[in-house]
Design an enzyme around this catalytic site. Structure first.
Site, PDB file in Angstrom:
ATOM      1  CG  ASN A   6      -1.905   1.118   1.262  1.00  8.64           C
ATOM      2  OD1 ASN A   6      -1.529   2.248   0.995  1.00  8.64           O
ATOM      3  ND2 ASN A   6      -3.152   0.818   1.572  1.00  8.64           N
ATOM      4  CD  GLU A  38      -7.023  -0.707   0.878  1.00  7.80           C
ATOM      5  OE1 GLU A  38      -6.752   0.415   1.324  1.00  7.80           O
ATOM      6  OE2 GLU A  38      -6.703  -1.754   1.458  1.00  7.80           O
ATOM      7  CG  HIS A  97      -5.342  -1.734   9.411  1.00  6.95           C
ATOM      8  ND1 HIS A  97      -5.610  -0.596   8.664  1.00  6.95           N
ATOM      9  CD2 HIS A  97      -5.137  -1.310  10.674  1.00  6.95           C
ATOM     10  CE1 HIS A  97      -5.592   0.460   9.473  1.00  6.95           C
ATOM     11  NE2 HIS A  97      -5.302   0.064  10.701  1.00  6.95           N
ATOM     12  CG  HIS A 142       0.670   6.245   4.738  1.00  6.22           C
ATOM     13  ND1 HIS A 142      -0.266   7.231   4.991  1.00  6.22           N
ATOM     14  CD2 HIS A 142       0.111   5.080   5.092  1.00  6.22           C
ATOM     15  CE1 HIS A 142      -1.337   6.661   5.521  1.00  6.22           C
ATOM     16  NE2 HIS A 142      -1.150   5.367   5.565  1.00  6.22           N
ATOM     17  CD  GLU A 164      -6.699  -6.385   2.810  1.00  4.87           C
ATOM     18  OE1 GLU A 164      -6.816  -6.181   1.575  1.00  4.87           O
ATOM     19  OE2 GLU A 164      -6.000  -5.672   3.546  1.00  4.87           O
ATOM     20  NE  ARG A 220      -8.154   6.964   4.274  1.00  4.94           N
ATOM     21  CZ  ARG A 220      -8.975   6.639   5.274  1.00  4.94           C
ATOM     22  NH1 ARG A 220     -10.116   7.304   5.439  1.00  4.94           N
ATOM     23  NH2 ARG A 220      -8.674   5.651   6.095  1.00  4.94           N
ATOM     24  CB  THR A 243      -9.186   1.481   7.699  1.00  4.77           C
ATOM     25  OG1 THR A 243      -9.053   2.112   6.422  1.00  4.77           O
ATOM     26  CG2 THR A 243     -10.398   0.558   7.670  1.00  4.77           C
TER      27      THR A 243
HETATM   28  C1  LIG Z   1      -8.109  -0.714   4.649  1.00  5.43           C
HETATM   29  C2  LIG Z   1      -6.829  -0.475   5.343  1.00  5.43           C
HETATM   30  O1  LIG Z   1      -6.579  -0.915   6.427  1.00  5.43           O
HETATM   31  C3  LIG Z   1      -5.790   0.314   4.660  1.00  5.43           C
HETATM   32  O2  LIG Z   1      -5.475  -0.276   3.462  1.00  5.43           O
HETATM   33  C4  LIG Z   1      -6.264   1.717   4.419  1.00  5.43           C
HETATM   34  O3  LIG Z   1      -5.650   2.250   3.270  1.00  5.43           O
HETATM   35  C5  LIG Z   1      -5.890   2.526   5.646  1.00  5.43           C
HETATM   36  O4  LIG Z   1      -6.165   3.865   5.371  1.00  5.43           O
HETATM   37  P1  LIG Z   1      -4.921   4.866   5.245  1.00  5.43           P
HETATM   38  O5  LIG Z   1      -4.027   4.339   4.166  1.00  5.43           O
HETATM   39  O6  LIG Z   1      -5.582   6.166   4.926  1.00  5.43           O
HETATM   40  O7  LIG Z   1      -4.225   4.813   6.595  1.00  5.43           O
HETATM   41  N1  LIG Z   2      -5.596  -3.119   3.633  1.00  3.56           N
HETATM   42  C1  LIG Z   2      -4.419  -2.924   4.427  1.00  3.56           C
HETATM   43  C2  LIG Z   2      -3.416  -2.110   3.688  1.00  3.56           C
HETATM   44  O1  LIG Z   2      -3.532  -1.935   2.479  1.00  3.56           O
HETATM   45  C3  LIG Z   2      -2.265  -1.531   4.395  1.00  3.56           C
HETATM   46  O2  LIG Z   2      -2.584  -1.188   5.707  1.00  3.56           O
HETATM   47  P1  LIG Z   2      -1.355  -0.604   6.584  1.00  3.56           P
HETATM   48  O3  LIG Z   2      -0.224  -1.594   6.494  1.00  3.56           O
HETATM   49  O4  LIG Z   2      -0.975   0.720   5.990  1.00  3.56           O
HETATM   50  O5  LIG Z   2      -1.919  -0.504   7.983  1.00  3.56           O
END
Ligand SMILES: CC(=O)[C@@H](O)[C@H](O)COP(=O)(O)O
Ligand SMILES: NCC(=O)COP(=O)(O)O
Length: 244
Positions: free
Chosen positions: A10, A73, A194, A13, A154, A48, A104
């Site tokens: 992901n 997502e 997460h 950030h 997931e 988002r 989340t």
């Molecule tokens: C669904 C989840 O847990 C994450 O993939 C989500 O992207 C968290 O949101 P942020 O990336 O905004 O922290």
């Molecule tokens: N769905 C979880 C994700 O994509 C990444 O979550 P995180 O590792 O940033 O908390």
């Protein structure tokens, strides 16, 4: 032959850092290329509603530049579903979203929103998108996901990741393990994510049959000190060794 556990990264950030100053850098598109080269099996981006990090531009450019696959997502809104129908990512993960949340907080309440989830799954699947539902590791949520026609779930590992005692961590790990077993027994593809990081990922990666872990914040944070390729390689090493 045993399927190797997959790592979805992901990159939200990277975009958080960019949005902090409204600059063009660091570019999530460049980050995606780097992490794919370092071994990411897929790229997760959370568009988002408040656009606090990932922007629409990122999604459209990534669609044209990714070598692996995009996991988009998104909340279940007409706006997001229309964007997904236009972009046609390989995967869409439907997540709950509250503007005031820092990140989340919980899984999607599929049990309480079956009609809405079913309609979203139908629309996205009709565009050739594989839909997953981001849910708490609860059998009733898994059963509802099946009723809604989702082929993938997931499991939200936040309660496991944020456990404040070893006893709670073990109890949450057991919840995730049971949910994985239950989902697999029903024919679902089961992912998780997460809050996973370098010191809690191995027990989750070791769960037999788990398909993919989506990890972001911890990898981007580690990359500040080691660089993205090394942060990716280390996470993948931990996961692959745990999953053997
Ligand atoms: C669904 C989840 O847990 C994450 O993939 C989500 O992207 C968290 O949101 P942020 O990336 O905004 O922290
Ligand atoms: N769905 C979880 C994700 O994509 C990444 O979550 P995180 O590792 O940033 O908390």
């Amino acid at each position: 032959m045993k399927q190797k556990i997959l790592l979805g990264i992901n990159i939200d950030h990277i975009a958080t850092l960019r949005q902090a100053r409204g600059t063009k850098y660091p570019d999530p598109v460049y980050a995606a290329a780097l992490v794919e080269e370092a071994g990411a099996d897929g790229i997760t981006v959370h568009l988002r509603e408040d656009r606090r990090h990932i922007q629409d531009r990122d999604i459209y450019v990534l669609k044209d530049t990714l070598s692996t696959r995009m996991n988009l997502e998104m909340a279940i809104t007409d706006e997001m579903i229309s964007i997904a129908e236009d972009v046609k990512p390989a995967h869409c993960c439907l997540v709950p979203e509250k503007r005031e949340e820092l990140t989340t907080e919980g899984g999607l309440d599929v049990v309480g929103n079956e009609a809405q989830v079913t309609e979203a799954v139908k629309r996205l699947s009709a565009s050739g998108i594989e839909v997953s539902l981001f849910i708490d590791p609860e059998p009733q949520q898994l059963e509802a996901a099946i009723r809604c026609g989702a082929p993938v779930v997931e499991l939200h590992t936040g309660a496991y990741a944020e456990a404040e005692t070893h006893e709670v961590e073990l109890a949450e790990l057991a919840r995730v393990k049971h949910a994985v077993e239950f989902g697999l027994s029903k024919g679902l593809i089961v992912n998780a994510g997460h809050g996973l990081h370098y010191h809690n990922v191995e027990p989750i990666a070791a769960i037999p049959g788990i398909n993919e872990l989506n990890i972001g914040h911890a990898i981007i944070a580690r990359a500040v000190f080691t660089g993205l390729p090394e942060a990716v390689r280390e996470m993948k090493r931990l996961m692959r060794e745990a999953a053997q």
